[in-house]
Design a protein around this motif. Structure first.
Motif, PDB file in Angstrom:
ATOM      1  N   PRO A   1      -5.715   0.155   2.091  1.00 33.19           N
ATOM      2  CA  PRO A   1      -5.959  -1.270   1.847  1.00 33.19           C
ATOM      3  C   PRO A   1      -7.183  -1.500   0.964  1.00 33.19           C
ATOM      4  O   PRO A   1      -7.195  -2.396   0.123  1.00 33.19           O
TER       5      PRO A   1
ATOM      6  N   LYS B   1      -2.456   5.701  -0.643  1.00 30.62           N
ATOM      7  CA  LYS B   1      -3.390   4.613  -0.983  1.00 30.62           C
ATOM      8  C   LYS B   1      -3.826   3.902   0.298  1.00 30.62           C
ATOM      9  O   LYS B   1      -3.157   3.981   1.330  1.00 30.62           O
TER      10      LYS B   1
ATOM     11  N   SER C   1      -5.093  -7.135   2.774  1.00 37.13           N
ATOM     12  CA  SER C   1      -4.481  -5.849   2.405  1.00 37.13           C
ATOM     13  C   SER C   1      -4.047  -5.049   3.633  1.00 37.13           C
ATOM     14  O   SER C   1      -3.052  -4.334   3.594  1.00 37.13           O
TER      15      SER C   1
ATOM     16  N   ILE D   1       0.873  -1.182   0.000  1.00 37.40           N
ATOM     17  CA  ILE D   1       0.000   0.000   0.000  1.00 37.40           C
ATOM     18  C   ILE D   1       0.908   1.230   0.000  1.00 37.40           C
ATOM     19  O   ILE D   1       1.485   1.574   1.031  1.00 37.40           O
TER      20      ILE D   1
ATOM     21  N   TYR E   1      -6.358  -1.363  -2.665  1.00 36.63           N
ATOM     22  CA  TYR E   1      -5.737  -2.583  -3.186  1.00 36.63           C
ATOM     23  C   TYR E   1      -6.806  -3.649  -3.433  1.00 36.63           C
ATOM     24  O   TYR E   1      -6.825  -4.305  -4.472  1.00 36.63           O
TER      25      TYR E   1
ATOM     26  N   ARG F   1       1.295   0.137  -6.538  1.00 45.20           N
ATOM     27  CA  ARG F   1       1.215  -0.999  -5.615  1.00 45.20           C
ATOM     28  C   ARG F   1       2.525  -1.746  -5.412  1.00 45.20           C
ATOM     29  O   ARG F   1       2.590  -2.668  -4.625  1.00 45.20           O
TER      30      ARG F   1
END
Lengths: 562, 103
Positions: A65, A63, A89, A59, A68, A120
């Motif tokens: 979790p 960003k 995540s 992550i 993702y 990512r």
């Protein structure tokens, strides 16, 4: 045969990425004993043998979790478990930091933050990632490691997983192991389909050729519910060496081009399956072969690529050197691999609850063997190992050990001795393996069929695989190594039958190539936004449809066996 | 894709037999032998384990191999990848294991 009986609190089957991490977690968080059973040696076994050149699940700053999990859901066209992806995540970054503490080299920027590659990924030197994890396993006195032992079956007669059986692949010793809880981490399945290079280099494949789907097969035969086996994984790879293409495409910005030099990737889309599909379609249209355009890159970039491949897929660098043409003066030919069943990339595997327990009480699953959570990669497998380890501790702590039923121990010894009895067998395991791969290739959407299939073809595949399984029961081994081949063949055949049943059950084409159903060539969101699950009941595969589960929910099995 | 083990160089320590993820290497008369060459994945675990550089990786002719042999030698933090061509020429790519990949 010589029999060794062992007892442990938690048995971990498979000492790869997820299995080792689960064992470390248990040792750190409890006083319970752990036994890892590994078919090879844990230092280099599993997917990380050669190393990896990036951590693909991290992550990055800004960003979350959930971002993702959303990315994974989109790539899989919606057929994922939101609860599993989110809980995985949430741990991606903490396991990464732990890897760094164990000695993994991670690239950092001037502020000391991990240097990101896209949204990512972070860049590492991962050549030694598995030895680092194995070294950490060895540091814990609570963890015992039994190497070069192949586990062939689970014990579930009391209604829960209470142990397993196996044999030493070098010395033939029979093992009967009892445990309060079992974590299965045997990876996915390669070698079901005819591979890219069926001759001498048949094992030069994307996925470890030693991952035979043993865990899936053991679970299926014990009636565990499985999910999404129809979402096969096919990787887009460098031709011949089957080396990764992500480093060229995402890392060095190389575009997919056809033989005419036209960039074709935008035409078909950029999800994993669309990249493969586009390549297949260009070839079928007579515009092959296809390449990643590396011609014209700088010498400096070319040298970085040579090094990057040595750190994860050395054969590609060797291939470049063998060609006699510098990397920057040639394009890299690409092709799709044979289909694999692998829950770390797609969503195939054991149907688990949010705590990673399978539908067999006391049996937990982590890594590629566990379904519903694609795009795990290394860090996701570690996160799942951690979750499964914690759940197994909670489960085992309240249990008192129970001995393995003596009649079951004897039945397993008899089965193994049967294969070693010296009886005459017309066929050999390698012959039946070749037959299986040919059937799957032709009738269940292999490379030779451009990954396409019809229901009529699947019917033929099912009959032929069932016949091969019957024949495999009569095989004869004169060494532990040949015994291993027989068990591995039978594991693959069991997985093949489930794959066929799942491909047949999903009457749409949701993912090109992964499940290209010619009878149902369109995606159908109205009827098929649901999981296809299955269970073996009285020798027949029963298909079960289940509603989608989103992130934030906690899923518990409502109809446990037992 | 497979490996060739130089019998004269091998000291029979057995480390490659432990490291191979397919358990493909065995011991015969005190020396390591590749028992199942066609089952090799090409991961190079054995190359890196060998203390005397007796193990070489090669590409099968079916995937474009031309007889070049690859092995590694570790010197401190540097992992040297050494390519020996059939014509006797040698090329080396050293990798600093403290450096991460750029791509």
């Amino acid at each position: 045969m010589e029999t060794v009986r062992l007892n442990t609190d938690i048995l971990v089957i498979g000492g790869g990425t997820a299995g080792c991490w689960a064992a470390i977690t248990i040792a750190e968080q409890s006083g319970l004993d752990v036994l890892i059973c590994e078919k090879a040696g844990i230092k280099r076994s599993g997917c990380l043998a050669a190393g990896v050149n990036a951590l693909n699940a991290y992550i990055t700053e800004g960003k979350t979790p959930q971002d993702y999990a959303d990315y994974c859901e989109k790539d899989a066209a919606g057929i994922v478990r939101g609860d599993l992806l989110l809980t995985m995540s949430e741990r991606l970054n903490s396991v990464t930091e732990k890897l760094e503490r164990l000695g993994l080299v991670i690239l950092k920027d001037e502020q000391g933050r991990y240097a990101a590659r896209g949204d990512r990924n972070i860049k590492i030197n991962g050549e030694n990632i598995k030895p680092l994890i194995a070294q950490e396993v060895r540091r814990h006195s609570q963890i015992s490691v039994l190497e070069h032992v192949d586990i062939t079956d689970l014990e579930t007669s009391s209604g829960r997983a209470s142990g397993a059986y196996g044999f030493g692949i070098e010395d033939g010793t029979f093992y009967a192991i009892s445990a309060k809880a079992v974590i299965i981490a045997t990876g996915g399945a390669a070698g079901l389909y005819r591979p890219n290079n069926p001759g001498f280099s048949k094992h030069k494949m994307w996925y470890p050729p030693f991952n035979t789907g043993a865990g899936y097969a053991m679970g299926i035969l014990h009636g565990a519910e499985m999910t999404t086996f129809e979402m096969r994984f096919i990787a887009l790879r460098c031709k011949d060496t089957i080396a990764p293409t992500g480093t060229l495409a995402q890392g060095a910005g190389a575009k997919q081009i056809n033989a005419l030099g036209e960039v074709y990737e935008q035409k078909y889309g950029l999800t994993t399956s669309e990249r493969v599909y586009g390549t297949v379609m260009e070839n079928l249209a007579g515009r092959g072969p296809c390449y990643l355009r590396t011609k014209g890159i700088s010498r400096e970039k070319a040298q970085s690529l040579e090094k990057a491949y040595l750190n994860m897929a050395p054969s590609q660098t060797l291939k470049w050197l063998e060609s006699g043409v510098p990397v920057e003066e040639q394009d890299v030919e690409i092709e799709g691999t044979e289909p694999y069943i692998v829950g770390g990339h797609t969503a195939s595997g054991f149907w688990v609850d949010t705590a990673r327990m399978t539908t067999i009480p006391g049996l937990f699953a982590a890594g590629d063997v566990s379904g519903g959570a694609p795009q795990k990669y290394v860090t996701g497998a570690l996160a799942e190992g951690e979750i499964a380890g914690e759940s197994a501790v909670r489960y085992a702590e309240k249990l008192i050990p129970e001995p393995l039923p003596e009649e079951s121990v004897q039945a397993h010894i008899n089965e193994t001795e049967g294969f070693l009895s010296g009886r005459k067998s017309l066929y050999t395991a390698p012959q039946l393996e070749e037959a299986m791969q040919t059937v799957m290739d032709k009738y269940a959407g292999g490379i030779g069929a451009s990954y396409r299939f019809t229901e009529a073809q699947l019917d033929i595949a099912d009959r032929r695989i069932a016949q091969l399984f019957e024949l495999s029961g009569q095989l004869s081994a004169d060494s532990p190594r040949e015994l291993l081949r027989i068990y591995e063949l039978r594991e693959r055949l069991v997985v093949c039958r489930s794959v066929i049943a799942h491909l047949r059950a999903r009457q749409e084409t949701r993912w090109h190539c992964f499940a290209e159903n010619l009878d149902w060539p369109e995606r159908n969101d109205r009827d098929w936004r649901k999981y296809v699950n299955s269970r073996l009941e009285n020798g027949k595969i029963r298909v079960i449809f289940r509603e989608l589960i989103s992130g934030g929910e906690t899923y518990e099995h409502s109809d446990k066996q037992g | 894709m497979s490996i060739a083990i130089n019998r004269d160089k091998c000291i029979g320590c057995g480390r490659c037999t432990q490291a191979c993820p397919g358990s493909l290497i065995g011991m015969s008369q005190g020396k390591a032998v590749m028992r199942y060459p066609e089952e090799c994945w090409g991961c190079t675990a054995c190359l890196k384990e060998c203390p005397v550089h007796a193990v070489r990786l090669f590409l099968g002719a079916d995937i474009g191999g031309g007889g070049t042999l690859l092995h590694t030698e570790r010197q401190g933090e540097i992992l040297r990848w050494i390519f020996e061509r059939p014509d006797g020429t040698v090329q080396e790519i050293p990798i600093d294991t403290r450096e991460s990949n750029k791509y």
